[in-house]
Design a protein around this motif. Structure first.
Motif, PDB file in Angstrom:
ATOM      1  N   GLY A 121      -6.477 -25.544   8.206  1.00 38.86           N
ATOM      2  CA  GLY A 121      -5.314 -26.414   8.011  1.00 38.86           C
ATOM      3  C   GLY A 121      -5.434 -27.767   8.672  1.00 38.86           C
ATOM      4  N   SER A 122      -6.473 -27.985   9.467  1.00 39.71           N
ATOM      5  CA  SER A 122      -6.620 -29.272  10.146  1.00 39.71           C
ATOM      6  C   SER A 122      -7.288 -30.290   9.222  1.00 39.71           C
ATOM      7  N   ALA A 123      -7.269 -31.537   9.631  1.00 35.92           N
ATOM      8  CA  ALA A 123      -7.879 -32.608   8.837  1.00 35.92           C
ATOM      9  C   ALA A 123      -9.379 -32.385   8.700  1.00 35.92           C
ATOM     10  N   VAL A 124      -9.981 -31.879   9.773  1.00 32.76           N
ATOM     11  CA  VAL A 124     -11.419 -31.621   9.733  1.00 32.76           C
ATOM     12  C   VAL A 124     -11.735 -30.547   8.707  1.00 32.76           C
ATOM     13  N   SER A 125     -10.886 -29.505   8.677  1.00 33.41           N
ATOM     14  CA  SER A 125     -11.092 -28.413   7.735  1.00 33.41           C
ATOM     15  C   SER A 125     -10.998 -28.910   6.299  1.00 33.41           C
ATOM     16  N   SER A 126      -9.969 -29.706   6.013  1.00 32.83           N
ATOM     17  CA  SER A 126      -9.809 -30.202   4.633  1.00 32.83           C
ATOM     18  C   SER A 126     -10.963 -31.137   4.262  1.00 32.83           C
ATOM     19  N   TRP A 127     -11.468 -31.910   5.252  1.00 35.88           N
ATOM     20  CA  TRP A 127     -12.598 -32.807   4.988  1.00 35.88           C
ATOM     21  C   TRP A 127     -13.840 -31.982   4.671  1.00 35.88           C
ATOM     22  N   LEU A 128     -14.041 -30.891   5.426  1.00 30.71           N
ATOM     23  CA  LEU A 128     -15.197 -30.033   5.172  1.00 30.71           C
ATOM     24  C   LEU A 128     -15.079 -29.352   3.813  1.00 30.71           C
ATOM     25  N   GLU A 129     -13.847 -29.000   3.447  1.00 29.03           N
ATOM     26  CA  GLU A 129     -13.655 -28.376   2.133  1.00 29.03           C
ATOM     27  C   GLU A 129     -13.976 -29.355   1.016  1.00 29.03           C
TER      28      GLU A 129
END
Lengths: 186, 79
Positions: free
Chosen positions: A43-51
């Motif tokens: 749910g973090s910005a890093v997670s969405s960027w990695l997705e």
């Protein structure tokens, strides 16, 4: 005071770079070993960027941005950690050693020489050294009173500093503007 | 500040570096008055060579660099 502030800026810049690098390392470790370390990026910005990075349609752009950031980080680290070599004015270089001078004291010497010249009320030397030894440019601003011709002052200053400037391989340019009121001639 | 540590002492203004051929290069960093630089460098080199020879290390002395770090320009009173 200025030296202290410069040292503070360098120190803060270095500390911030280290903090940024550690932050990036932390995110990378969390992304790779999040389960083992007990860290959740869901749910973090890093997670969405990695997705987005893993998605097929946006890989080129995301990879280019990521690669660019890595390159920028490397360049910043090189800029922060690489030792700077001060340019010096070389008078002579041979088997027996080198005779050189720092830019600032040499500019002071040229200023002092110009100020001793007859007809000069105030002088200021600006010295730029080239990358190669014995290459540089000296700009001398020698102020004069209204009673003295510009050409006369320029020639006199050139005569006084020319030999030393040539010995250091410097190209000299002398300016002789009118001096401010209240400054006295030598 | 440029310095070299030697036998527990600090030699300010002098940097000594080993060369590949076994000799040592000396860099002497000076703060001086406005004088002719070439005679000054010659005098510094002569003094270094004399002292090194006196210590019996003349064959280990390499180039002697002379660097002007600052110049003390005497302010002249204007009439």
């Amino acid at each position: 005071m200025i030296l202290l502030l410069r040292a503070l800026v360098r120190l803060l810049g270095f500390v911030l770079l280290i903090a940024l690098a550690l932050l990036g390392l932390g995110f990378a470790l969390a992304a790779l070993l999040g389960d083992q370390l007990g860290v959740q990026l869901e749910g973090s910005a890093v997670s969405s960027w990695l997705e987005r990075l893993e998605a097929n349609d946006a890989q080129v752009l995301e990879a280019a941005v990521g690669g660019g950031m890595v390159l920028l980080g490397l360049l910043l680290l090189i800029g922060a950690l690489a030792p700077r070599r001060e340019r010096r004015a070389v008078l002579e270089q041979g088997e027996h050693g080198t005779l050189d001078a720092r830019r600032r004291p040499l500019a002071q010497m040229f200023t002092a020489l110009a100020e001793r010249t007859r007809g000069v009320t105030h002088a200021k030397a600006k010295l730029r050294l080239g990358r190669r030894a014995r290459h540089g440019r000296l700009v001398l601003r020698a102020e004069r009173p209204r009673t003295t011709e510009s050409t006369v002052v320029r020639e006199a200053v050139q005569s006084d500093v020319g030999e030393l400037a040539a010995a250091f391989g410097l190209k000299t340019r002398v300016q002789a503007p009118l001096g401010r009121r209240g400054r006295r001639v030598q | 500040m440029r310095m070299t540590a030697s036998e527990g002492m600090r030699v300010d203004g002098v940097v000594c570096a080993a060369l590949a051929d076994g000799r040592y290069q000396l860099s002497v960093h000076l703060v001086g008055a406005m004088v002719s630089l070439r005679p000054l460098a010659d005098a510094v080199r002569a003094r270094v060579e004399r002292d090194v020879a006196f210590a019996g290390l003349a064959d280990q002395l390499g180039p002697v660099d002379v660097s002007v770090e600052d110049v003390q320009v005497r302010a002249e009173a204007r009439p």
